[in-house]
Every structure is written in C-alpha cells, then in structure tokens.
Design an enzyme around this catalytic site. Structure first.
Site: not given
Length: 365
Positions: A45, A220, A245, A330, A332
């Site tokens: 990311s 992006g 995300c 996130h 995770e």
C-alpha cells in the site's frame, strides 16, 4: 554522506543519507507507528511513497525474516529523525541500513521530522525527491510538479493466480497489493485460498466456484483500477464478499458511492474506529490516502457501519440487500493492534449463512 529532500513547493531539507545510493521521487507521507517499520516498508500500500516516521528512533530491532508483508518492498524512500546503526534483538538478521542498501532504497536521517510532518498536515501530501547535494533544485521542483504517480496496483499485484490450499471454505482473494497478513489470517482458519490478479474478470472468478471473495488492500487512487470496479458490479450479490482498505473503496465505487483524496491520509497503528451499531471502539492499523465520501453513500444500497473518531470519515460499509461488507482499516494488523481481528470470523459466518440459505431454497424449490 549528505543527502537532501526536495519538495514540490521548493522546500529543501538536508540530512544524512543512508540505505541505497540512488535518487528517487515519490509522494511524501508520514506514519505515526512507533514500531512495525519492517511491515511498513514491505506493505504494498506504500508503493511509490517516501515514508516519514514520526517516532524519533527507527531501526533499533533490525530486520528479520518473519515480519515481511511482501517479498519485495515497494516504498521509494524512508525518512527518519535518527536511524539505529546497531540493532539489538534475538530475531535480528540484518540492520535496516544494510537492508535498504541491498534493496536500493534511499533513506534520509537527521532532519526535523516533526517539522516535515506539520508541513504535510498543514498543506497535504507533497511530491518530493531524495537526491544528492549537487542536484538542481529548480529543475527537480519543475519535474515534481509535472509528475503524476499512477498504475501502482498494476505494479504490486500478482501477475498469475496461485493457490494457498486449505480444507475449509474456498476464498478467492483479489490481490490489489495484498499484505501477507491477510493471507495468513485466512490460512489460520483453514480456508482454501486462491489468489488472483487485480484485473481478473467476474466470469473468471465465478468459474473458480468460490464460497467467498476477499478484496485486498492496495496503493493509490481506487479510480485508477476501473477493471476491478466493473468486475465488482457483476460480482456483488452472487457471492459473499469482504473488502479491506482499497478493496473497501472499490466496493463503494462499484455500488454507486464516491471516493476522494484525504488531505494527509491515515497512516499508523493507533487509529480509533467506532462501530455505529454497538458503540464499541477499536484501535486499528490504517494506511490509506483516499476515503469514501459520506454524503455519496446516501443514495446507494450501502449503509455506514464504522466511522473514524479522529475525523469522522467512513471506516466501514455493509450492503443492505446482499452479503457484503468492507472496512477501511486493517483487521489483520501486521503490525498493529488486533482489536478488529474477529471480522474474519464474521466473514466466514456470512459464508456459512449464505450456504444454508441456498440449501433451504433448493429444498423448498
């Protein structure tokens, strides 16, 4: 070795160079995480970005073989106040400096990172270039102003499908720049995972007979991935879906909502997010520069499930009719708190309920 950071507004910050002896440009952003620098530099990311760490000392536990979030780092540069030259940790295998040299990623130390962070907060993210002291500042500024950073997802997504076998539910994981942490969480739950490229069509995905579809994180602007938006328009409602995300943003766009660029983004390990239904607050790991526009959700089949407590931006969505939900943060972690880890369980429960409903319809037909 002296090195300088030149920003598109003409600001020049001079410090000590470390890492790769190479010049690179990128979007200059900041992250507030006190730890997790290895996960940060290997998180796809951050593709194409020059990452500033607000914590003053980085590199003190070195680099190990376990904490990578991708095989190849995608950052274009690192900026720190101070880099630790002599890391101390039982898992350490190589120093941050030596690792960046191997990977040809430039670093800059010895500058006032608080000053740079305040500038980004005040004016928004800026394009910049890490370069040698003999660089022509005026020329680089003109080049930065004309530069547009695109196609990041194409760069970091897998080129070919591959399996990560398990005995449980079959999950197709669409890779827009996937962190390995997402795959690890699915593997922990014995999911039979097939990872596919970002431009895989809906027909190709459905041909794999998935029980569920997962949309990964990625770098992006989500509008730079029109193939994924079109794919999702054909997928939503047919198979249970969970997005994280960038996957969250693409789901919103495919459902008729809109996204826009944040002034300086959310990047760090301590962002509080509120569950609207329960009122509970989770501390989350985040890394994104775009967000779903709240007002754009009103005329869609989506409902907002989570919001950021720091700025009120949308952090979670759920489809009103179909089995699909997404989050901007996130769950995770990797690195970060695991407050939201149970969302993976919610995804598997949604898959099981969808299967039961299908079986009941067949029995009643």
């Amino acid at each position: 070795m002296k090195r300088q950071l030149i920003l598109e507004d003409g600001t020049v910050l001079i410090g000590t160079g470390f890492g790769g002896e190479i010049e690179k440009s990128g979007e200059v952003v900041f992250t507030t995480g006190m730890t997790g620098y290895q996960e940060t530099l290997s998180d796809p990311s951050y593709c194409g970005q020059i990452v500033t760490f607000t914590y003053p000392l980085i590199g003190n536990y070195g680099i190990n073989r376990d904490d990578f979030e991708s095989i190849h780092p995608s950052v274009n540069g690192l900026i720190v106040n101070e880099i630790c030259d002599h890391p101390s940790n039982f898992r350490n295998e190589i120093s941050l400096n030596d690792y960046l040299k191997e990977r040809k990623i430039p670093g800059l130390a010895g500058i006032d990172t608080r000053k740079l962070t305040r500038k980004i907060r005040q004016y928004g993210t800026l394009r910049g270039r890490l370069c040698n002291m003999d660089a022509d500042v005026e020329y680089i500024v003109s080049q930065l102003k004309a530069t547009v950073f695109t196609d990041h997802v194409k760069r970091v997504s897998t080129k070919d499908p591959y399996p990560s076998p398990g005995r449980g539910h079959r999950v197709v994981l669409v890779d827009f720049g996937m962190k390995h942490g997402i795959l690890r969480e699915l593997n922990k739950r014995d999911c039979d995972v097939i990872v596919v490229p970002y431009n895989t069509t809906a027909e190709e995905i459905l041909r794999l007979s998935p029980d569920g579809i997962m949309l990964s994180n990625g770098p992006g602007d989500p509008k730079d991935v029109p193939e994924a938006i079109e794919m999702l328009k054909d997928i939503i409602g047919k198979v249970p879906l969970f997005g994280i995300c960038l996957g969250h943003q693409l789901f919103a766009l495919a459902s008729g909502a809109n996204t826009s660029k944040l002034k300086f983004g959310h990047r760090g390990l301590n962002h509080p997010v509120k569950n609207i239904a329960t009122g509970k607050v989770a501390i989350t790991s985040q890394n994104h520069g775009y967000a779903v526009e709240e007002e754009s959700v009103e005329n869609t089949e989506l409902e907002i499930t989570h919001v950021a407590l720091n700025d009120g931006t949308v952090e979670g969505l759920r489809h009103k009719k179909f089995p699909a939900f997404t989050v901007q943060y996130h769950p995770e972690a990797s690195a970060g708190p695991e407050d939201a880890n149970d969302l993976f369980e919610d995804f598997l429960t949604m898959i099981e309920n969808f299967k039961k409903e299908g079986e009941e319809l067949c029995q009643n037909a």
